[in-house]
Design an enzyme around this catalytic site. Structure first.
Site, short mmCIF file in Angstrom:
data_model
loop_
_atom_site.label_atom_id
_atom_site.label_comp_id
_atom_site.label_asym_id
_atom_site.label_seq_id
_atom_site.Cartn_x
_atom_site.Cartn_y
_atom_site.Cartn_z
N GLN A 147 -8.06 -2.80 -4.39
CA GLN A 147 -9.10 -1.93 -3.84
C GLN A 147 -10.32 -1.91 -4.77
O GLN A 147 -10.19 -1.62 -5.97
CB GLN A 147 -8.55 -0.50 -3.70
N ARG A 185 -4.26 12.12 10.11
CA ARG A 185 -4.25 12.06 8.64
C ARG A 185 -5.41 11.22 8.12
O ARG A 185 -6.11 11.59 7.19
CB ARG A 185 -2.92 11.47 8.16
N ARG A 202 -5.70 -9.53 -0.58
CA ARG A 202 -6.70 -8.93 0.31
C ARG A 202 -7.55 -8.02 -0.56
O ARG A 202 -7.01 -7.24 -1.34
CB ARG A 202 -6.03 -8.10 1.41
N ASP A 246 0.43 -3.72 1.75
CA ASP A 246 -0.80 -2.92 1.72
C ASP A 246 -0.82 -2.14 0.41
O ASP A 246 0.22 -1.91 -0.22
CB ASP A 246 -0.80 -1.89 2.86
N MET A 247 -2.01 -1.71 0.01
CA MET A 247 -2.09 -0.86 -1.19
C MET A 247 -2.34 0.58 -0.76
O MET A 247 -3.28 0.86 -0.05
CB MET A 247 -3.20 -1.35 -2.13
#
Ligand SMILES: Cc1cc2nc3c(=O)[nH]c(=O)nc-3n(C[C@H](O)[C@H](O)[C@H](O)COP(=O)(O)OP(=O)(O)OC[C@H]3O[C@@H](n4cnc5c(N)ncnc54)[C@H](O)[C@@H]3O)c2cc1C
Length: 303
Positions: free
Chosen positions: A154, A280, A175, A125-126
């Site tokens: 992103q 969060r 992705r 994931d980023m």
């Protein structure tokens, strides 16, 4: 809507945990590995593929980083023994990125080897911008070892076009998402349509260069526009998949995509860290509060 979102976020810390659980529950696929795996099987039965994510990030001790790494590695065994159609999507800060490069690299390589053992896939994931360059570097290290790994770019980040230019080729698996963290306008687009436009540019470029693309969005404008372009340009269904977060109510659209021969992957977060994670995320992205309210109304209205 902005005011409602703001008010929800202010009252969350004072709400009973059980209420937050109720609100967050559509998004979370269980607390234990067993609960989550049952849900993965159900999703597979409906034709969805899955990306599993253990909730949590930014661990502060080596013990936690090791524990999470082992838990993830064990999931590859369980996915394989249950013959599930699922891979893993991890956050590097969850396996020790804040504890130094050597720690995170060593844990990442454990997971790369576990994925390799089962011929499965691993996605990184980023996270937010201070981690972007290191995440890309670690992705490259992982790729040298095993090519069945992928990364995330992103669309709100100015740098993503450059990153894509450097990384994209037939072996690249990316992705593309809009980006969930709050970033400064020096480095990220803020304008809604500009983010969409960049999303389209990135996805098309990645597909043209032969990369495999996970089109990760719930934005039907983007899904429709890109799907039309994909069909017009005869991009094979083996080169892309649609990805959505568990619990986002868009079943009809997704089933239609599956019916038309497309892959749809559901991102399935789970684990005991659900409370901190939900709070969060809500604080970071007040729009989430609005989505949740919308979800509740959809449920009440039974649509
Ligand atoms: C599979 C997947 C993986 C992701 N991985 C990352 C990552 O690694 N790094 C990262 O920064 N971000 C990640 N994201 C989050 C992403 O960047 C966006 O913040 C998020 O998807 C919302 O943007 P959107 O494209 O859906 O568009 P939006 O404009 O935010 O949403 C479009 C519409 O979808 C609906 N919607 C969107 N989100 C929700 C929700 N949670 N609940 C209910 N309805 C909703 C709303 O109706 C909204 O109007 C991921 C998203 C997905 C789907």
């Amino acid at each position: 809507m902005k005011l409602i979102n703001y008010l929800i976020i202010q009252i969350i810390p004072f709400l009973p945990k059980v209420f937050v659980r109720l609100v967050a529950s559509p998004y979370i696929a269980g607390i234990t590995d067993d609960e989550m795996l049952v849900n993965v099987q159900k999703l597979n039965n409906k034709g969805y593929e899955v990306a599993i994510d253990i909730l949590g990030e930014h661990v502060t001790t080596q013990e936690e980083a090791t524990e999470i790494t082992e838990r993830y590695a064990n999931l590859y065994d369980r996915i394989s023994s249950k013959q599930l159609d699922a891979n893993l999507s991890i956050k590097l800060s969850h396996i020790g990125q804040d504890l130094g490069y050597d720690v995170v690299k060593s844990n990442l390589m454990i997971l790369v080897n576990a994925a390799k053992k089962h011929n499965n896939f691993l996605r990184l994931d980023m996270e937010n911008s201070p981690y972007t360059s290191e995440t890309i570097n670690l992705y490259k290290k992982a790729f040298e070892n095993y090519s069945n790994v992928g990364i995330v770019l992103q669309a709100y980040m100015h740098r993503s076009k450059d990153d894509l230019d450097k990384l994209a080729n037939e072996k690249f698996n990316v992705r593309i998402c809009k980006g969930i963290y709050i970033e400064s306008e020096d480095i990220a687009y803020r304008d809604y349509q500009k983010i969409r436009d960049n999303y389209i540019i990135l996805t098309k470029e990645a597909l043209i260069k032969g990369a495999y693309v996970g089109i990760a969005t719930h934005d039907e404008y983007l899904i429709d526009k890109l799907y039309l372009w994909i069909k017009e340009n005869q991009i094979p269904t083996t080169q892309y998949e649609f990805q959505i977060l568990h619990g986002v109510p868009m079943e009809k659209k997704l089933q239609q995509l599956i019916k038309e021969g497309n892959k749809v992957r559901v991102y399935v977060p789970y684990g005991d860290n659900w409370y901190d994670y939900s709070v969060r995320r809500l604080k970071e992205n007040p729009k989430m509060a609005g989505y949740i309210i919308k979800n509740i109304f959809i449920k009440i209205l039974g649509r």
